[in-house]
Design a protein around this motif. Structure first.
Motif, mmCIF file in Angstrom:
data_model
loop_
_atom_site.group_PDB
_atom_site.id
_atom_site.type_symbol
_atom_site.label_atom_id
_atom_site.label_comp_id
_atom_site.label_asym_id
_atom_site.label_seq_id
_atom_site.Cartn_x
_atom_site.Cartn_y
_atom_site.Cartn_z
ATOM 1 N N UNK A 449 16.376 2.332 -1.698
ATOM 2 C CA UNK A 449 15.053 2.267 -1.079
ATOM 3 C C UNK A 449 14.717 0.835 -0.695
ATOM 4 N N UNK A 450 13.738 0.708 0.213
ATOM 5 C CA UNK A 450 13.203 -0.576 0.635
ATOM 6 C C UNK A 450 11.688 -0.520 0.511
ATOM 7 N N UNK A 451 11.120 -1.339 -0.367
ATOM 8 C CA UNK A 451 9.662 -1.402 -0.528
ATOM 9 C C UNK A 451 9.131 -2.421 0.475
ATOM 10 N N UNK A 452 8.418 -1.937 1.488
ATOM 11 C CA UNK A 452 7.903 -2.802 2.546
ATOM 12 C C UNK A 452 6.556 -3.412 2.183
ATOM 13 N N UNK A 453 5.721 -2.680 1.434
ATOM 14 C CA UNK A 453 4.432 -3.218 1.009
ATOM 15 C C UNK A 453 3.918 -2.407 -0.170
ATOM 16 N N UNK A 454 3.146 -3.069 -1.026
ATOM 17 C CA UNK A 454 2.574 -2.392 -2.185
ATOM 18 C C UNK A 454 3.528 -2.337 -3.370
ATOM 19 N N UNK A 455 3.052 -1.789 -4.461
ATOM 20 C CA UNK A 455 3.846 -1.568 -5.670
ATOM 21 C C UNK A 455 4.053 -0.065 -5.851
ATOM 22 N N UNK A 456 5.283 0.322 -6.233
ATOM 23 C CA UNK A 456 5.641 1.730 -6.324
ATOM 24 C C UNK A 456 6.313 2.040 -7.655
ATOM 25 N N UNK A 457 6.156 3.295 -8.106
ATOM 26 C CA UNK A 457 6.849 3.808 -9.288
ATOM 27 C C UNK A 457 7.868 4.845 -8.854
ATOM 28 N N UNK A 458 9.125 4.686 -9.293
ATOM 29 C CA UNK A 458 10.170 5.683 -9.075
ATOM 30 C C UNK A 458 10.424 6.419 -10.383
ATOM 31 N N UNK A 459 10.484 7.746 -10.312
ATOM 32 C CA UNK A 459 10.661 8.571 -11.510
ATOM 33 C C UNK A 459 11.979 9.345 -11.418
ATOM 34 N N UNK A 460 12.693 9.423 -12.542
ATOM 35 C CA UNK A 460 13.962 10.167 -12.570
ATOM 36 C C UNK A 460 13.737 11.669 -12.479
ATOM 37 N N UNK A 461 12.617 12.141 -13.001
ATOM 38 C CA UNK A 461 12.345 13.566 -12.990
ATOM 39 C C UNK A 461 11.405 13.968 -11.873
ATOM 40 N N UNK A 462 11.351 15.249 -11.548
ATOM 41 C CA UNK A 462 10.387 15.724 -10.544
ATOM 42 C C UNK A 462 8.969 15.659 -11.077
ATOM 43 N N UNK A 463 7.986 15.640 -10.170
ATOM 44 C CA UNK A 463 6.560 15.612 -10.540
ATOM 45 C C UNK A 463 6.231 14.427 -11.432
ATOM 46 N N UNK A 470 9.303 0.472 -12.044
ATOM 47 C CA UNK A 470 8.294 -0.143 -11.187
ATOM 48 C C UNK A 470 8.975 -1.072 -10.184
ATOM 49 N N UNK A 471 8.658 -0.882 -8.914
ATOM 50 C CA UNK A 471 9.289 -1.645 -7.847
ATOM 51 C C UNK A 471 8.244 -2.435 -7.072
ATOM 52 N N UNK A 472 8.546 -3.699 -6.812
ATOM 53 C CA UNK A 472 7.715 -4.513 -5.933
ATOM 54 C C UNK A 472 8.421 -4.657 -4.593
ATOM 55 N N UNK A 494 5.677 7.440 -6.577
ATOM 56 C CA UNK A 494 4.209 7.383 -6.560
ATOM 57 C C UNK A 494 3.756 5.936 -6.396
ATOM 58 N N UNK A 495 2.676 5.760 -5.652
ATOM 59 C CA UNK A 495 2.096 4.422 -5.520
ATOM 60 C C UNK A 495 1.480 3.979 -6.836
ATOM 61 N N UNK A 496 1.575 2.670 -7.100
ATOM 62 C CA UNK A 496 0.935 2.120 -8.290
ATOM 63 C C UNK A 496 -0.467 1.660 -7.900
ATOM 64 N N UNK A 497 -1.424 2.514 -8.127
ATOM 65 C CA UNK A 497 -2.795 2.233 -7.685
ATOM 66 C C UNK A 497 -3.781 2.089 -8.830
ATOM 67 N N UNK A 498 -3.350 2.270 -10.065
ATOM 68 C CA UNK A 498 -4.261 2.150 -11.205
ATOM 69 C C UNK A 498 -3.760 1.077 -12.162
ATOM 70 N N UNK A 499 -4.705 0.367 -12.778
ATOM 71 C CA UNK A 499 -4.377 -0.713 -13.705
ATOM 72 C C UNK A 499 -5.275 -0.587 -14.936
ATOM 73 N N UNK A 500 -4.661 -0.744 -16.109
ATOM 74 C CA UNK A 500 -5.449 -0.740 -17.343
ATOM 75 C C UNK A 500 -4.643 -1.434 -18.436
ATOM 76 N N UNK A 501 -5.304 -2.316 -19.186
ATOM 77 C CA UNK A 501 -4.650 -3.040 -20.267
ATOM 78 C C UNK A 501 -5.637 -3.220 -21.413
#
Length: 585
Positions: A449-463, A470-472, A494-501
């Motif tokens: 894959x090529x991440x052109x913009x944003x932060x993304x999550x790749x999952x090994x399983x479906x759904x 996590x990919x930048x 899935x897009x990484x759109x939520x943050x909590x710490x």
């Protein structure tokens, strides 16, 4: 030359003009790559000359290149070959050619003036008895006609009628511009626009992605669809598609999408009479992977500054994947409503003075309390009050309200684009699947894959089933490049759109604790004075030892727990962190 324009306009190839000597107001012919099939060595001669006259820096040494050129036998035929150590200089030559087409030959003003001159010539053809060689010409026809013009009369292959038309054609020199301009023909208006600089304005240009269609009709249809949708969302700002024109230009290294070096022969020091192709290991690895691109441009024909600004806003909104947000100055979507489709550094130009609730129709947005202050990151959904904004949780999944300090309203906002290219094969091979949201695109599995913009999550399983990675922004040629040790493909994204710490003042997650979803340039008002342990619930975070994001900085991953400063590799395991910031790029 003017007669060249008529010849090219009547052919299947779009012509071009290059103003090489602007002081003399000369109009020169511009040759496109498709018109130079029999002129393979032309760039060596043109690039150095044109860079000199246009004032464009020249990165390749054309004198050295010409000195090293010699004729060698290659498979029984003579070819112009170059010294093998000059292969990188050949790349510089083709890159200079690309730069000339981008900055001069295909400059937007050049193309606008060119089209107006050609239109004036065609309109004045009958009133002023301007006669081209033929109504329709192919590149081969053009070549034959030029040979007929330049050869002796005994070698010409023309009938008497064609000879008469050719005699008229070769008289079409630059004087025809003034002849049309000072005539009573209707076509003179086009040339008056050129002289008076009443030209269409370029509202924007965009590089077309690999997955998009490259023909001009498709680009025009997409733009007109975007204008229609823009009008529905902005009933008080109406744009008319008739006021726009579009074009798609191709920029390459003279061999379409192929590597131009593959068509060049080289000789070696010990075999100076034998030409051969250069080996891949003999050239620099810091070279482009693609050698062609298509650029789409949109022009606006009206001369109104206010309407031109609306057209530019529409173009930016279109390029940002049509992001839309509805803002309200009261809670529960009450009060004055304002629809925003692009970045807004201040609400002064809107009909509201602050944001207390909003609906994200499309895209991912950031809302700020003001410059340099904390912000709210929101994905698609409805946010009925400031508490929902602070937690960045839409009402569909919002928990029961709990007593908490009331956050400040937002004052400015920014749209965040997300885009990723997915491939079912490693090393970016096979069909490209482009995603800008969380809805999927029909791909079975992801192996690169090529991440052109944003932060993304790749999952090994479906759904979105664990484990995930996590990919930048960057390129990931295989599963191992994003951290998958068993090389299994990803099955969901899935897009990484939520943050909590969760931040703890003491080690081993002992209270007091402060939970945040926004950046904290200091811990004042958070109930803790420093951070000695933390739990990352979602998103990527940067932890800083000093206040106001002072270095050193440590990056924390989603789902990880850090019981002490040593666990996030602090330079001193006894030094706590004092500010925290989300990683959004």
């Amino acid at each position: 030359m003017v007669h060249s324009l008529i010849c090219l306009r009547n052919s299947s190839v779009k012509p071009g003009l290059v103003p090489m000597e602007m002081a003399n107001n000369q109009v020169h012919q511009k040759r496109r790559p498709e018109q130079k099939k029999n002129r393979k060595k032309e760039p060596q001669m043109k690039s150095g000359r044109d860079c000199y006259y246009l004032g464009i820096p020249n990165s390749f040494d054309h004198q050295r290149l010409l000195k090293s050129a010699r004729v060698c036998k290659v498979e029984g035929s003579n070819h112009i070959c170059f010294r093998d150590k000059g292969a990188d200089n050949i790349y510089d030559m083709f890159h200079t050619r690309y730069t000339l087409y981008q900055q001069a030959y295909q400059h937007k003003i050049v193309n606008i003036i060119e089209d107006k001159i050609i239109k004036a010539l065609l309109e004045a053809k009958d009133p002023l008895e301007i006669s081209p060689i033929s109504e329709t010409l192919s590149p081969d026809d053009i070549k034959q006609k030029i040979e007929n013009i330049t050869s002796s009369s005994r070698k010409r292959k023309m009938t008497t009628h064609e000879d008469e038309k050719t005699a008229k054609f070769i008289k079409l020199t630059d004087h025809i511009f003034e002849k049309i301009l000072y005539s009573s023909a209707h076509s003179r208006k086009e040339l008056e626009d050129v002289v008076m600089r009443r030209l269409p304005k370029c509202v924007g240009e965009t590089r077309l992605q690999e997955t998009e269609e490259k023909d001009e009709e498709s680009f025009k249809a997409k733009w007109e669809t975007a204008v229609a949708e823009w009008n529905t969302r902005h009933p008080d700002l109406v744009l008319y598609k008739e006021d726009f024109s579009t074009e798609v230009i191709k920029l390459d290294y003279n061999k379409k999408a192929e590597n131009p070096i593959n068509s060049v022969y080289f000789y070696r020091k010990k075999q100076q009479n034998k030409g051969s192709k250069i080996q891949k290991y003999e050239i620099s690895s810091l070279l482009p992977k693609k050698f062609s691109e298509h650029v789409g441009r949109v022009y606006y024909t009206k001369n109104s500054d206010e309407e031109e600004k609306d057209a530019k806003d529409c173009f930016i909104w279109w390029c940002l994947d049509k992001c839309v947000i509805e803002l309200y100055d009261q809670n529960e979507f009450k009060g004055t409503k304002c629809v925003v489709t692009g970045n807004c550094s201040s609400l002064d130009c809107c009909s509201i003075s602050e944001v207390r609730s909003c609906k994200v129709i499309q895209g991912v947005w950031k809302l700020w309390k003001g410059r340099g202050y904390d912000d709210y990151l929101m994905k698609e959904g409805e946010y009925p009050n400031l508490k929902a904004l602070s937690n960045s949780i839409p009402t569909a999944s919002a928990p029961a309200p709990a007593p908490a300090p009331v956050p400040d309203p937002a004052w400015c906002l920014e749209c965040l684009p997300f885009k990723i290219h997915l491939y079912e094969q490693e090393n970016f091979k096979g069909q490209i699947f482009e995603i800008t949201d969380d809805h999927g695109c029909g791909i079975k599995e992801v192996r690169s894959c090529k991440v052109l913009s944003g932060l993304w999550d790749l999952y090994e399983g479906p759904d979105c089933a664990e484990p995930h990675y996590q990919l930048k922004v960057g390129e990931y040629p295989n599963p191992g490049s994003w951290g998958n040790v068993n090389t299994a493909p990803a099955l969901s994204v899935k897009r990484m759109t939520s943050y909590k710490i969760q931040l703890f003042e003491k080690e081993d997650f002992e209270e007091p604790m402060h939970e945040t979803t926004v950046d904290r340039h200091s811990l004042d008002g958070c109930g803790i004075n420093e951070v000695r342990s933390c739990k990352v619930l979602s998103g990527l975070w940067g932890l800083y030892e000093g206040p106001a994001y002072a270095e050193p900085r440590y990056q924390l991953k989603e789902g990880e727990e850090y019981p002490n400063p040593g666990s996030w590799c602090a330079s001193d395991p006894n030094v706590p962190a004092r500010s925290v910031k989300r990683v959004t790029e």
